[in-house]
Design a protein around this motif. Structure first.
Motif, mmCIF file in Angstrom:
data_model
loop_
_atom_site.group_PDB
_atom_site.id
_atom_site.type_symbol
_atom_site.label_atom_id
_atom_site.label_comp_id
_atom_site.label_asym_id
_atom_site.label_seq_id
_atom_site.Cartn_x
_atom_site.Cartn_y
_atom_site.Cartn_z
ATOM 1 N N ASN A 148 0.788 -1.220 0.000
ATOM 2 C CA ASN A 148 0.000 0.000 0.000
ATOM 3 C C ASN A 148 0.829 1.282 0.000
ATOM 4 N N ASN A 195 -11.121 1.172 -1.069
ATOM 5 C CA ASN A 195 -10.319 -0.019 -1.328
ATOM 6 C C ASN A 195 -11.251 -1.221 -1.344
ATOM 7 N N TRP A 202 -8.139 3.002 1.761
ATOM 8 C CA TRP A 202 -6.686 2.854 1.721
ATOM 9 C C TRP A 202 -6.135 2.887 3.142
#
Length: 386
Positions: A148, A195, A202
């Motif tokens: 990420n 996400n 995120w």
């Protein structure tokens, strides 16, 4: 009459290169290498066990610092068109690395499962079957665990032209806007990028983490006005050391090491990473100030030990991508075959050796390319008296 100052003479009078940023980034990469294998004993001695922040904060703040040095100066020197072109090229490169790592991640876990049973946490259930998720990976709509940080960097770097445009008009306006966005993200963590694999969005929320990136940019602006060093202030050093000592006392894993606790009150919850909580932010700012204001660390970063770390930092993208793949293999091996001390010693030694086996030739190639781009500097014959 004195001879005119030539390009080579001006180069000779330049301040020696500051390797602290590269060395610190190298340290962060090594910590990521062990932190991303949850059962690795070495991750018990990384900074996340002795303070609020971890290697991700170091990486992002240094990304802002390096972005100013690389692209801000390029824009000033060669114009916006050249700067934006170089930034977009870098974003494309980051995107390709992120996509490649994700596809390798999913393919490796799927193939491993044909031979060894694996617990569910090794891959998100949505990625375990079929290929309907592929377009989500390609559009950053699906970010698996441990993958990420590069998408965050792509977003922040893509915004650098806008950030720099505001900076050129008012440093204080940029800081005020960044603080406001960070504060809103902390007040309402639901303000983030979706996400598909995580209902919370995120994990590294760009609305919070942009503040750290911009602080890195402002740190580079400040240091550039003082020959690359942040101004040394005794009171600031004492304040930073006091804060880090307090963070150490609160965060040290007393239970793991079986020693009496020195905490006088509970540590803040370890849930502030997504939006970059204030205690994490202050932690990394203190570390950054102590490093970048230290002339002793500047000298240390130029010696053999410092350079062994800096060569990792100078090739951070390739080293990070490679170490992420090594981390995956380490997690798979621990999950399939169990954990013992000998396996951990061998795995860490092999991982470290392979990382340097990649970084050393990459760094040599980088130095050769840099030398080829630089104008030839003719050697000046020594005086007869020497």
């Amino acid at each position: 009459m004195e001879p005119p100052v030539t390009h080579s003479a001006s180069l000779a009078r330049k301040t020696p290169r500051d390797h602290r940023v590269d060395a610190l980034r190298g340290i962060a990469l090594l910590m990521m290498l062990v932190d991303h294998v949850p059962d690795d004993l070495l991750n018990r001695i990384t900074i996340r066990n002795f303070g609020f922040a971890d290697a991700a904060e170091i990486f992002v703040m240094l990304a802002g610092y390096a972005s100013y040095l690389a692209y801000g100066r390029l824009i000033d020197r060669e114009g916006w068109k050249t700067g934006i072109h170089r930034i977009l090229a870098r974003c494309v490169r980051l995107y390709l690395y992120q996509t490649g790592m994700t596809l390798i991640f999913v393919w490796t876990v799927r193939q491993w499962r044909h031979y060894q049973p694996l617990p569910e946490y090794t891959i998100e259930p949505q990625l375990a079957h079929g290929y309907g998720w592929l377009w989500r990976i390609l559009t950053f709509d699906a970010l698996p665990s441990y993958l990420n940080i590069l998408p965050l960097y792509v977003v922040l770097l893509a915004l650098f032209p806008l950030i720099y445009w505001v900076l050129k008009r008012s440093l204080w306006l940029l800081l005020a806007l960044s603080v406001a966005i960070w504060a809103i993200a902390n007040l309402d963590p639901h303000i983030t990028i979706p996400n598909w694999l995580d209902p919370n969005g995120w994990y590294l929320n760009p609305f919070g983490w942009q503040f750290l990136y911009i602080l890195g940019i402002l740190g580079a602006v400040w240091a550039s006005k003082h020959k690359g060093d942040l101004p040394y202030r005794r009171w600031a050093k004492v304040l930073c050391l006091t804060y880090l000592a307090g963070a150490f006392i609160l965060c040290f894993p007393y239970e793991y090491w079986h020693v009496p606790s020195l905490r006088i009150f509970p540590a803040p919850p370890n849930t502030g990473k997504s939006t970059l909580a204030i205690w994490r932010l202050l932690d990394i700012m203190a570390i950054f100030y102590l490093v970048q204001s230290s002339t002793a660390l500047r000298r240390l970063s130029a010696d053999r030990i410092g350079q062994s770390l800096a060569l990792l930092g100078r090739n951070s993208l390739e080293v990070f991508a490679f170490s992420t793949v090594l981390d995956l293999l380490g997690r798979l091996m621990f999950a399939s075959f169990g954990i013992n001390l000998w396996d951990q010693v061998v795995m860490n030694a092999v991982g470290l050796g392979l990382t340097y086996a990649l970084a050393i030739p990459l760094d040599r190639a980088r130095q050769r390319a840099k030398a080829a781009r630089s104008p030839a500097v003719p050697l000046k014959p020594a005086p007869a008296s020497e």
